[in-house]
Design a protein around this motif. Sequence first.
Motif, PDB file in Angstrom:
ATOM      1  N   PHE A  85       0.815  -1.156  -0.188  1.00 55.35           N
ATOM      2  CA  PHE A  85       0.033   0.170   0.056  1.00 55.35           C
ATOM      3  C   PHE A  85       0.877   1.415   0.101  1.00 55.35           C
ATOM      4  O   PHE A  85       0.402   2.212  -0.688  1.00 55.35           O
ATOM      5  CB  PHE A  85      -1.190   0.115   1.075  1.00 55.35           C
ATOM      6  CG  PHE A  85      -1.841  -1.154   1.126  1.00 55.35           C
ATOM      7  CD1 PHE A  85      -2.493  -1.347   0.015  1.00 55.35           C
ATOM      8  CD2 PHE A  85      -2.555  -1.614   2.288  1.00 55.35           C
ATOM      9  CE1 PHE A  85      -3.683  -2.251  -0.240  1.00 55.35           C
ATOM     10  CE2 PHE A  85      -3.443  -2.631   2.276  1.00 55.35           C
ATOM     11  CZ  PHE A  85      -4.118  -2.863   0.982  1.00 55.35           C
ATOM     12  N   SER A  86       2.128   1.266   0.537  1.00 53.23           N
ATOM     13  CA  SER A  86       2.989   2.431   0.363  1.00 53.23           C
ATOM     14  C   SER A  86       3.454   2.594  -0.788  1.00 53.23           C
ATOM     15  O   SER A  86       3.794   3.684  -1.390  1.00 53.23           O
ATOM     16  CB  SER A  86       4.133   2.094   1.490  1.00 53.23           C
ATOM     17  OG  SER A  86       4.966   1.263   0.924  1.00 53.23           O
ATOM     18  N   ILE A  87       3.319   1.518  -1.966  1.00 51.70           N
ATOM     19  CA  ILE A  87       3.800   1.892  -3.164  1.00 51.70           C
ATOM     20  C   ILE A  87       2.567   2.215  -3.937  1.00 51.70           C
ATOM     21  O   ILE A  87       2.646   3.010  -4.831  1.00 51.70           O
ATOM     22  CB  ILE A  87       4.384   0.370  -3.756  1.00 51.70           C
ATOM     23  CG1 ILE A  87       5.746   0.239  -2.949  1.00 51.70           C
ATOM     24  CG2 ILE A  87       4.556   0.459  -5.167  1.00 51.70           C
ATOM     25  CD1 ILE A  87       6.388  -1.027  -3.232  1.00 51.70           C
ATOM     26  N   LEU A  88       1.491   1.552  -3.592  1.00 51.68           N
ATOM     27  CA  LEU A  88       0.232   2.240  -4.717  1.00 51.68           C
ATOM     28  C   LEU A  88      -0.295   3.534  -4.253  1.00 51.68           C
ATOM     29  O   LEU A  88      -0.739   3.977  -5.110  1.00 51.68           O
ATOM     30  CB  LEU A  88      -1.023   0.922  -4.175  1.00 51.68           C
ATOM     31  CG  LEU A  88      -0.494  -0.498  -4.565  1.00 51.68           C
ATOM     32  CD1 LEU A  88      -1.643  -1.591  -4.233  1.00 51.68           C
ATOM     33  CD2 LEU A  88      -0.455  -0.677  -6.092  1.00 51.68           C
ATOM     34  N   PHE A  89      -0.271   3.896  -3.003  1.00 52.89           N
ATOM     35  CA  PHE A  89      -0.646   5.221  -2.451  1.00 52.89           C
ATOM     36  C   PHE A  89       0.254   6.189  -2.421  1.00 52.89           C
ATOM     37  O   PHE A  89       1.400   5.758  -1.884  1.00 52.89           O
ATOM     38  CB  PHE A  89      -1.862   4.983  -1.327  1.00 52.89           C
ATOM     39  CG  PHE A  89      -2.685   4.169  -1.673  1.00 52.89           C
ATOM     40  CD1 PHE A  89      -3.896   4.472  -2.422  1.00 52.89           C
ATOM     41  CD2 PHE A  89      -2.897   2.965  -0.882  1.00 52.89           C
ATOM     42  CE1 PHE A  89      -4.935   3.581  -2.426  1.00 52.89           C
ATOM     43  CE2 PHE A  89      -3.693   2.026  -0.961  1.00 52.89           C
ATOM     44  CZ  PHE A  89      -4.926   2.228  -1.874  1.00 52.89           C
ATOM     45  N   ARG A  90       0.211   7.424  -2.692  1.00 50.46           N
ATOM     46  CA  ARG A  90       1.120   8.573  -2.316  1.00 50.46           C
ATOM     47  C   ARG A  90       1.147   9.044  -1.092  1.00 50.46           C
ATOM     48  O   ARG A  90       2.387   9.272  -0.476  1.00 50.46           O
ATOM     49  CB  ARG A  90       0.599   9.780  -3.310  1.00 50.46           C
ATOM     50  CG  ARG A  90       0.976   9.542  -4.846  1.00 50.46           C
ATOM     51  CD  ARG A  90       0.591  10.544  -5.716  1.00 50.46           C
ATOM     52  NE  ARG A  90       0.704  10.116  -7.056  1.00 50.46           N
ATOM     53  CZ  ARG A  90       1.759  10.654  -7.830  1.00 50.46           C
ATOM     54  NH1 ARG A  90       2.768  10.917  -7.105  1.00 50.46           N
ATOM     55  NH2 ARG A  90       1.690  10.164  -9.045  1.00 50.46           N
ATOM     56  N   GLN A  91       0.254   8.994  -0.301  1.00 48.17           N
ATOM     57  CA  GLN A  91       0.194   9.422   0.983  1.00 48.17           C
ATOM     58  C   GLN A  91       0.220   8.489   2.236  1.00 48.17           C
ATOM     59  O   GLN A  91      -0.482   7.329   1.926  1.00 48.17           O
ATOM     60  CB  GLN A  91      -1.312  10.305   1.376  1.00 48.17           C
ATOM     61  CG  GLN A  91      -1.595  11.419   0.258  1.00 48.17           C
ATOM     62  CD  GLN A  91      -0.432  12.561   0.593  1.00 48.17           C
ATOM     63  OE1 GLN A  91       0.188  12.742   1.636  1.00 48.17           O
ATOM     64  NE2 GLN A  91      -0.059  13.242  -0.546  1.00 48.17           N
ATOM     65  N   PRO A  92       1.170   8.472   3.010  1.00 52.97           N
ATOM     66  CA  PRO A  92       1.207   7.462   3.932  1.00 52.97           C
ATOM     67  C   PRO A  92      -0.064   7.460   4.879  1.00 52.97           C
ATOM     68  O   PRO A  92      -0.418   6.274   5.278  1.00 52.97           O
ATOM     69  CB  PRO A  92       2.413   8.258   5.005  1.00 52.97           C
ATOM     70  CG  PRO A  92       3.122   9.009   4.210  1.00 52.97           C
ATOM     71  CD  PRO A  92       2.138   9.578   3.236  1.00 52.97           C
ATOM     72  N   ALA A  93      -0.730   8.555   5.009  1.00 51.30           N
ATOM     73  CA  ALA A  93      -2.036   8.090   5.871  1.00 51.30           C
ATOM     74  C   ALA A  93      -2.998   7.366   4.873  1.00 51.30           C
ATOM     75  O   ALA A  93      -3.726   6.326   5.776  1.00 51.30           O
ATOM     76  CB  ALA A  93      -2.687   9.674   5.891  1.00 51.30           C
ATOM     77  N   THR A  94      -3.010   7.579   3.839  1.00 51.05           N
ATOM     78  CA  THR A  94      -4.040   6.466   3.113  1.00 51.05           C
ATOM     79  C   THR A  94      -3.772   5.260   3.155  1.00 51.05           C
ATOM     80  O   THR A  94      -4.475   4.213   3.270  1.00 51.05           O
ATOM     81  CB  THR A  94      -3.923   6.922   1.563  1.00 51.05           C
ATOM     82  OG1 THR A  94      -4.386   8.442   1.637  1.00 51.05           O
ATOM     83  CG2 THR A  94      -5.096   6.233   0.643  1.00 51.05           C
ATOM     84  N   SER A  95      -2.377   4.733   3.006  1.00 53.36           N
ATOM     85  CA  SER A  95      -1.954   3.584   2.978  1.00 53.36           C
ATOM     86  C   SER A  95      -2.234   2.900   4.263  1.00 53.36           C
ATOM     87  O   SER A  95      -2.666   1.745   4.553  1.00 53.36           O
ATOM     88  CB  SER A  95      -0.387   3.683   2.746  1.00 53.36           C
ATOM     89  OG  SER A  95       0.228   4.261   3.338  1.00 53.36           O
ATOM     90  N   ALA A  96      -1.902   3.696   5.503  1.00 50.22           N
ATOM     91  CA  ALA A  96      -2.087   3.209   6.958  1.00 50.22           C
ATOM     92  C   ALA A  96      -3.612   2.832   6.984  1.00 50.22           C
ATOM     93  O   ALA A  96      -3.844   2.030   7.505  1.00 50.22           O
ATOM     94  CB  ALA A  96      -1.688   4.170   7.721  1.00 50.22           C
ATOM     95  N   LEU A  97      -4.386   3.793   6.565  1.00 54.16           N
ATOM     96  CA  LEU A  97      -6.047   3.628   6.746  1.00 54.16           C
ATOM     97  C   LEU A  97      -6.376   2.484   6.036  1.00 54.16           C
ATOM     98  O   LEU A  97      -7.368   1.699   6.487  1.00 54.16           O
ATOM     99  CB  LEU A  97      -6.733   4.895   6.433  1.00 54.16           C
ATOM    100  CG  LEU A  97      -6.502   6.076   7.322  1.00 54.16           C
ATOM    101  CD1 LEU A  97      -7.308   7.215   6.921  1.00 54.16           C
ATOM    102  CD2 LEU A  97      -7.032   5.792   8.889  1.00 54.16           C
ATOM    103  N   THR A  98      -6.012   2.366   4.580  1.00 59.07           N
ATOM    104  CA  THR A  98      -6.267   1.259   4.062  1.00 59.07           C
ATOM    105  C   THR A  98      -6.162  -0.301   4.590  1.00 59.07           C
ATOM    106  O   THR A  98      -6.911  -1.073   4.780  1.00 59.07           O
ATOM    107  CB  THR A  98      -5.618   1.041   2.556  1.00 59.07           C
ATOM    108  OG1 THR A  98      -6.225   2.486   1.987  1.00 59.07           O
ATOM    109  CG2 THR A  98      -6.278   0.000   1.713  1.00 59.07           C
ATOM    110  N   ALA A  99      -4.698  -0.224   5.182  1.00 53.46           N
ATOM    111  CA  ALA A  99      -4.084  -1.609   5.754  1.00 53.46           C
ATOM    112  C   ALA A  99      -4.996  -1.699   6.921  1.00 53.46           C
ATOM    113  O   ALA A  99      -5.306  -3.052   7.388  1.00 53.46           O
ATOM    114  CB  ALA A  99      -2.682  -1.428   5.992  1.00 53.46           C
ATOM    115  N   ILE A 100      -5.087  -0.688   7.871  1.00 51.16           N
ATOM    116  CA  ILE A 100      -5.932  -0.944   9.084  1.00 51.16           C
ATOM    117  C   ILE A 100      -7.439  -1.315   8.972  1.00 51.16           C
ATOM    118  O   ILE A 100      -8.040  -2.110   9.515  1.00 51.16           O
ATOM    119  CB  ILE A 100      -5.771   0.122   9.864  1.00 51.16           C
ATOM    120  CG1 ILE A 100      -4.366   0.507  10.463  1.00 51.16           C
ATOM    121  CG2 ILE A 100      -6.711   0.249  11.182  1.00 51.16           C
ATOM    122  CD1 ILE A 100      -4.239   2.080  11.201  1.00 51.16           C
TER     123      ILE A 100
END
Length: 330
Positions: A196-211
Amino acid sequence: MEKSTNTPALVSDQKAFHNAFWVMVRKEIAGHIRSWRFIVLLILILLTYWGAMLVSMSNLKSIVAASKDPGELFLYLKLLTSTAGSLPPFHVFLSFLGPLVGISLGFDAINSEKQNGTLNRIMAQPIYRDNLLLSKFTSVLILIGILLFSLTLLMIGTGTILTGVFIEVEEVLRIFAHTAISICYIGFWLALAILFSILFRQPATSALTAIGIWLFFTVFYEIILNLAVKAMIPQSGSQTEILKIYDHIFTLMRLAPSQLYTDATTTLLVPSVRSLGPVTMDQMAGALPTLLPFKDSLMIVWPQVSGLIAATVVCFAFAYYKFMRREIRS
């Protein structure tokens, strides 16, 4: 002659790139150790570990008194699985904390480097691009492995000092197998967070998606399956039909990584567990009420372990594919 002259240069280049990879791994480990994020996670794991151990230690007398066969006490396994009802055992705690650790240490592995402008500088160095991704994944696994194995050795040493009971070889194999499966479980969530850190530009977006995915499989997935069971079970169905429905439900439950981890750790830490699905009375006929050896328990949980490893490999392979094809200079 040209082949022989190029071979030493090729070998030296491979050694240089290999050394560069481990330099990056050491740099990532040092960065994690000095970060407040890792310190908070470390304190959280230590507190839950010591809380679960203190509850288990306080119940040692009742555990020994309830044991029918002192030769099959498996005291150190009881330390990891027994509870007084106030706190769950440590392996249950780890099924909740493990995803948080993997997600917290991997959700900004790539996009934070790109936002800070350090990704271009790293790629400008004479290193392979995949070394960066591999170092991110390997460094966290090394940290988690050292932490879990240290806690395991600490538990064994503390139990030996307080009880004077020496640990058996069977217990050592089961406890260290549980630790290795825990590392694989955290590695899956780490690989998913890196993806998700590769797919999304924002760290917050990747964190929320994984959670969000973690919460879905941990909480809502079981609720949905329970509602499906109530709707599918017939009012006047035979035992065979009901068992088939429950067998399908158990199969769907094992699509959740947390269920795979729970099945594997419960079977390894509780030698009396002989099956992970619904069992009829005919199937139990002739079964001896004895504890399974470690080899048989490992054979039972091997599909769950293979599923965790396969899911980790798929997530990391997809992250590798996306990262290798991405333009990092834009």
